[in-house]
Design a protein around this motif. Structure first.
Motif, short mmCIF file in Angstrom:
data_model
loop_
_atom_site.label_atom_id
_atom_site.label_comp_id
_atom_site.label_asym_id
_atom_site.label_seq_id
_atom_site.Cartn_x
_atom_site.Cartn_y
_atom_site.Cartn_z
N ALA A 149 0.67 -1.17 -0.10
CA ALA A 149 0.08 0.08 -0.09
C ALA A 149 1.00 1.22 0.22
N PRO A 151 1.41 3.65 3.81
CA PRO A 151 2.52 3.04 4.61
C PRO A 151 3.91 3.24 4.12
N ARG A 153 5.19 5.69 2.53
CA ARG A 153 5.90 6.91 2.71
C ARG A 153 6.54 6.84 4.36
N ARG A 211 -15.21 -0.40 -3.44
CA ARG A 211 -13.98 0.00 -2.48
C ARG A 211 -13.51 1.28 -2.74
N ALA A 216 -11.00 4.52 0.51
CA ALA A 216 -10.47 3.65 1.77
C ALA A 216 -11.38 3.91 3.15
N GLY A 217 -11.35 2.53 3.84
CA GLY A 217 -11.67 2.80 5.11
C GLY A 217 -13.24 2.30 5.10
N1 LIG Z 1 -4.33 9.90 4.77
C1 LIG Z 1 -4.12 8.39 5.25
C2 LIG Z 1 -4.79 7.55 4.49
C3 LIG Z 1 -4.63 6.18 4.63
C4 LIG Z 1 -4.92 4.90 3.85
O1 LIG Z 1 -5.95 5.47 3.09
N2 LIG Z 1 -4.34 3.99 3.71
C5 LIG Z 1 -4.93 2.90 2.64
C6 LIG Z 1 -3.50 2.27 2.19
S1 LIG Z 1 -2.52 3.26 1.16
C7 LIG Z 1 -5.88 1.90 3.47
O2 LIG Z 1 -5.68 1.68 4.54
N3 LIG Z 1 -6.80 1.36 2.84
C8 LIG Z 1 -7.74 0.82 3.16
C9 LIG Z 1 -8.96 0.31 2.23
O3 LIG Z 1 -8.77 0.09 1.17
O4 LIG Z 1 -9.94 0.28 2.76
C10 LIG Z 1 -2.79 8.39 5.64
O5 LIG Z 1 -1.80 9.24 4.87
O6 LIG Z 1 -2.03 7.82 6.37
#
Ligand SMILES: N[C@@H](CCC(=O)N[C@@H](CS)C(=O)NCC(=O)O)C(=O)O
Length: 211
Positions: free
Chosen positions: A9, A12, A14, A123, A126-127
């Motif tokens: 992903a 993470p 970053r 989906r 995210a989340g």
């Molecule tokens: N703004 C958050 C975004 C986190 C995010 O969207 N993470 C994605 C992975 S890159 C995730 O957890 N996705 C879960 C999903 O697809 O439901 C950050 O920078 O940490």
């Protein structure tokens, strides 16, 4: 300290790249496979009800659930090498470029990917454990905005070695990961954008790019 991570992903990554640049060893990590919807498992929602990675859990129980906030935490603990600026001016300039790379870069890429790729069917954001439908028009708009950003970035990188100035910074990390993620929907840096291509080559030569 524990890092909830998912190697495939972008957000993470970053944090991992940031830590690699600073020479800080990765904390104990727990993989949360978002492709298998593990972020919606009860055990993980108890850690982050938002259902996203990364999460950094501190020893006092505090949980940081934004990649940039996690980077900020490590920057404060280990100021050198600086990736978020030392002086008020540097800090503001880096924050400005990091936010632009997030809003104008990763935002459109996310729209382009999540509203089109079969992997993200229902989906699109995210989340959302209950699902979120894809809107193909948002994918198209994302592609257009991203192409536009690349042109602007080319002008910036014609005058600046790194995105926020003379030194590598968090802004470069956010931008590189957006550009890498864009490849998943065949959005590539056109050959004519020689300054962006020069910068991408420089970024990929850094060992942290493989973190
Ligand atoms: N703004 C958050 C975004 C986190 C995010 O969207 N993470 C994605 C992975 S890159 C995730 O957890 N996705 C879960 C999903 O697809 O439901 C950050 O920078 O940490």
């Amino acid at each position: 300290m524990k890092l909830y991570d998912f190697t495939l992903a972008p957000n993470p990554r970053r944090v991992r790249m940031f830590l690699a640049e600073k020479g800080i060893p990765l904390p104990e990590t727990v993989q949360v496979n978002t492709r298998e919807k593990e972020q919606f498992a009860d055990w993980f929602l108890a850690i982050n009800p938002r259902g996203t990675v990364p999460v950094l859990e501190l020893d006092d129980g505090t949980r940081l659930t934004e990649s940039i906030a996690i980077c900020r935490y490590f920057e404060e603990l280990h100021p050198e090498p600086s990736l978020m600026g030392r002086t008020p001016r540097e800090k503001a300039v880096i924050e400005q470029w990091s936010r632009r790379m997030e809003i104008e870069g990763m935002g459109p890429v996310g729209d382009a990917l999540r509203n089109a790729a079969p992997l993200f069917d229902d989906r699109a954001i995210a989340g959302y454990a209950s699902g979120m439908p894809q809107i193909p028009a948002l994918a198209e708009r994302g592609r257009r905005c991203f192409d536009d950003l690349l042109v602007k970035l080319d002008a910036r990188l014609a005058e600046s070695r790194f995105i926020a100035g003379d030194d590598f910074s968090l802004a470069d990390i956010v931008a590189l990961i957006a550009i890498d993620t864009a490849k998943r929907v065949d959005l590539v840096v056109p050959e004519a954008l020689v300054h962006v291509r020069r910068w991408v080559d420089e970024m990929n030569a850094r060992p942290s790019a493989r973190a």
